[in-house]
Scaffold this motif. Structure first.
Motif, PDB file in Angstrom:
ATOM      1  N   UNK A  64       0.822  -1.204   0.000  1.00 55.53           N
ATOM      2  CA  UNK A  64       0.000   0.000   0.000  1.00 55.53           C
ATOM      3  C   UNK A  64       0.861   1.262   0.000  1.00 55.53           C
ATOM      4  N   UNK A  65       2.061   1.180   0.567  1.00 58.36           N
ATOM      5  CA  UNK A  65       2.982   2.312   0.472  1.00 58.36           C
ATOM      6  C   UNK A  65       3.355   2.599  -0.971  1.00 58.36           C
ATOM      7  N   UNK A  66       3.540   1.545  -1.753  1.00 57.43           N
ATOM      8  CA  UNK A  66       3.838   1.712  -3.180  1.00 57.43           C
ATOM      9  C   UNK A  66       2.634   2.278  -3.930  1.00 57.43           C
ATOM     10  N   UNK A  67       1.433   1.865  -3.548  1.00 63.78           N
ATOM     11  CA  UNK A  67       0.220   2.420  -4.161  1.00 63.78           C
ATOM     12  C   UNK A  67       0.111   3.913  -3.832  1.00 63.78           C
ATOM     13  N   UNK A  68       0.499   4.266  -2.617  1.00 60.57           N
ATOM     14  CA  UNK A  68       0.516   5.685  -2.238  1.00 60.57           C
ATOM     15  C   UNK A  68       1.502   6.460  -3.102  1.00 60.57           C
ATOM     16  N   UNK A 108      -3.053   9.445  -2.162  1.00 58.76           N
ATOM     17  CA  UNK A 108      -1.772   9.140  -1.512  1.00 58.76           C
ATOM     18  C   UNK A 108      -1.847   9.442  -0.019  1.00 58.76           C
ATOM     19  N   UNK A 109      -2.494  10.556   0.336  1.00 59.29           N
ATOM     20  CA  UNK A 109      -2.622  10.936   1.746  1.00 59.29           C
ATOM     21  C   UNK A 109      -3.579  10.006   2.492  1.00 59.29           C
ATOM     22  N   UNK A 110      -4.655   9.616   1.837  1.00 55.23           N
ATOM     23  CA  UNK A 110      -5.608   8.695   2.459  1.00 55.23           C
ATOM     24  C   UNK A 110      -4.921   7.374   2.794  1.00 55.23           C
ATOM     25  N   UNK A 111      -4.113   6.870   1.866  1.00 53.67           N
ATOM     26  CA  UNK A 111      -3.405   5.613   2.108  1.00 53.67           C
ATOM     27  C   UNK A 111      -2.370   5.782   3.209  1.00 53.67           C
ATOM     28  N   UNK A 142      -2.488   7.739   5.802  1.00 50.43           N
ATOM     29  CA  UNK A 142      -3.202   7.716   7.091  1.00 50.43           C
ATOM     30  C   UNK A 142      -3.673   6.296   7.399  1.00 50.43           C
ATOM     31  N   UNK A 143      -4.211   5.612   6.402  1.00 48.62           N
ATOM     32  CA  UNK A 143      -4.712   4.254   6.608  1.00 48.62           C
ATOM     33  C   UNK A 143      -3.590   3.298   7.005  1.00 48.62           C
ATOM     34  N   UNK A 144      -2.450   3.426   6.355  1.00 48.19           N
ATOM     35  CA  UNK A 144      -1.297   2.614   6.752  1.00 48.19           C
ATOM     36  C   UNK A 144      -0.885   2.921   8.185  1.00 48.19           C
ATOM     37  N   UNK A 145      -0.972   4.192   8.564  1.00 48.58           N
ATOM     38  CA  UNK A 145      -0.657   4.570   9.942  1.00 48.58           C
ATOM     39  C   UNK A 145      -1.597   3.918  10.940  1.00 48.58           C
ATOM     40  N   UNK A 146      -2.882   3.886  10.598  1.00 44.05           N
ATOM     41  CA  UNK A 146      -3.879   3.237  11.464  1.00 44.05           C
ATOM     42  C   UNK A 146      -3.600   1.743  11.567  1.00 44.05           C
ATOM     43  N   UNK A 147      -3.270   1.127  10.440  1.00 46.88           N
ATOM     44  CA  UNK A 147      -2.960  -0.308  10.446  1.00 46.88           C
ATOM     45  C   UNK A 147      -1.730  -0.604  11.314  1.00 46.88           C
ATOM     46  N   UNK A 148      -0.742   0.257  11.226  1.00 49.94           N
ATOM     47  CA  UNK A 148       0.455   0.083  12.056  1.00 49.94           C
ATOM     48  C   UNK A 148       0.113   0.094  13.548  1.00 49.94           C
ATOM     49  N   UNK A 149      -0.696   1.062  13.941  1.00 51.18           N
ATOM     50  CA  UNK A 149      -1.086   1.166  15.350  1.00 51.18           C
ATOM     51  C   UNK A 149      -1.889  -0.063  15.769  1.00 51.18           C
ATOM     52  N   UNK A 150      -2.864  -0.426  14.955  1.00 52.27           N
ATOM     53  CA  UNK A 150      -3.750  -1.543  15.277  1.00 52.27           C
ATOM     54  C   UNK A 150      -2.977  -2.852  15.439  1.00 52.27           C
ATOM     55  N   UNK A 172       1.283   8.418  13.479  1.00 51.92           N
ATOM     56  CA  UNK A 172      -0.021   8.641  12.870  1.00 51.92           C
ATOM     57  C   UNK A 172      -0.474  10.085  13.066  1.00 51.92           C
ATOM     58  N   UNK A 173      -0.291  10.603  14.265  1.00 49.62           N
ATOM     59  CA  UNK A 173      -0.668  11.992  14.532  1.00 49.62           C
ATOM     60  C   UNK A 173       0.082  12.951  13.613  1.00 49.62           C
ATOM     61  N   UNK A 174       1.379  12.709  13.451  1.00 50.54           N
ATOM     62  CA  UNK A 174       2.175  13.572  12.582  1.00 50.54           C
ATOM     63  C   UNK A 174       1.709  13.508  11.142  1.00 50.54           C
ATOM     64  N   UNK A 175       1.415  12.305  10.663  1.00 49.38           N
ATOM     65  CA  UNK A 175       0.921  12.138   9.292  1.00 49.38           C
ATOM     66  C   UNK A 175      -0.419  12.842   9.115  1.00 49.38           C
ATOM     67  N   UNK A 176      -1.310  12.648  10.077  1.00 49.92           N
ATOM     68  CA  UNK A 176      -2.635  13.240   9.984  1.00 49.92           C
ATOM     69  C   UNK A 176      -2.569  14.765   9.959  1.00 49.92           C
TER      70      UNK A 176
END
Length: 252
Positions: free
Chosen positions: A142-146, A158-161, A163-171, A189-193
């Motif tokens: 998904x980073x490559x898709x971004x 790119x930004x949506x992905x 943030x989503x990758x950041x959420x997945x990392x936390x989860x 995640x906070x920094x990305x958001x």
């Protein structure tokens, strides 16, 4: 010495013509295809990476397939994170199909080669039921898709992905109850958001952006308290908000 009126007019016309030609040359440079990559440089061959698309092409909307890949990635991740391998297998099958469709839509862009490699790793990891390998490969894919999505300046895919990758990392680390890692990931995640939030603040989706902002902060509080139940409540909320944001921008 004073110049005669005809001479002044001639000089001004010459200056105007020079500026016009310079401006046209600059505009032509922006709209034209990038110069071909040299076969050799000062110390050898250049890296084998794809150039950015022509200037005007960067302002097209992102293909809907990129948004659909992000939606399906959530299904795959949930299967991996919960060790529901039947869900992960079904998800990866859909993800593979969407990726082939996306490749046809995006063409030969920077990030495609890397996504292909990550997809192979992801498929193998899921087939072998490797939790960490599957998670890491999905994040890489998904980073490559971004990266591909960055070519489309009018679309926030790119930004949506990111943030989503950041959420997945936390989860992932909350599920493992690795609170130290989870705390580090939620800070990322906070920094990305904070970085991407202004680009998503549009009429029609403003409320969901506001909800996401609040939820990210509440997720951090839940992790600091090492409260998995509270985190899962916030995760459900951010799943809905980010899903609505994704669908709002899909195809725009």
């Amino acid at each position: 010495m004073r110049l005669s009126l005809p001479l002044k007019f001639g000089i001004m016309s010459l200056l105007f013509l020079t500026l016009l030609l310079t401006g046209c040359g600059y505009l032509s440079g922006l709209l034209s295809e990038p110069a071909p990559k040299p076969e050799i440089g000062p110390a050898g061959k250049p890296v084998e990476s794809k150039p950015n698309p022509p200037f005007i092409e960067r302002f097209f909307s992102a293909p809907v397939e990129l948004y659909d890949l992000e939606a399906t990635a959530g299904v795959v991740f949930e299967g991996i994170n919960k060790e529901d391998w039947s869900q992960a297998q079904a998800g990866i099958t859909n993800l593979q199909t969407l990726w082939q469709q996306a490749k046809a839509a995006v063409g030969d862009k920077k990030g495609v080669k890397e996504a292909d490699a990550a997809m192979e790793e992801l498929t193998a990891a899921i087939n072998n039921k490797k939790i960490t390998g599957s998670y890491e490969s999905l994040i890489k894919f998904m980073g490559s898709i971004s990266d591909i999505g960055k070519s489309y300046k009018l679309s926030p895919i790119a930004d949506i992905i990111a943030v989503s990758n950041g959420i997945r990392n936390v989860s992932f680390f909350v599920e493992d109850k690795n609170w130290t890692k989870a705390a580090a990931k939620v800070k990322e995640l906070q920094g990305t958001w904070e970085k991407v939030k202004p680009g998503m603040e549009q009429i029609g989706v403003w409320g969901e952006v506001t909800k996401t902002h609040a939820t990210v902060n509440q997720m951090k509080d839940a992790i600091n308290a090492e409260n998995k139940g509270a985190f899962e409540e916030q995760q459900a909320a951010i799943n809905e908000s980010m899903g609505r944001i994704r669908e709002f921008f899909r195809g725009k």
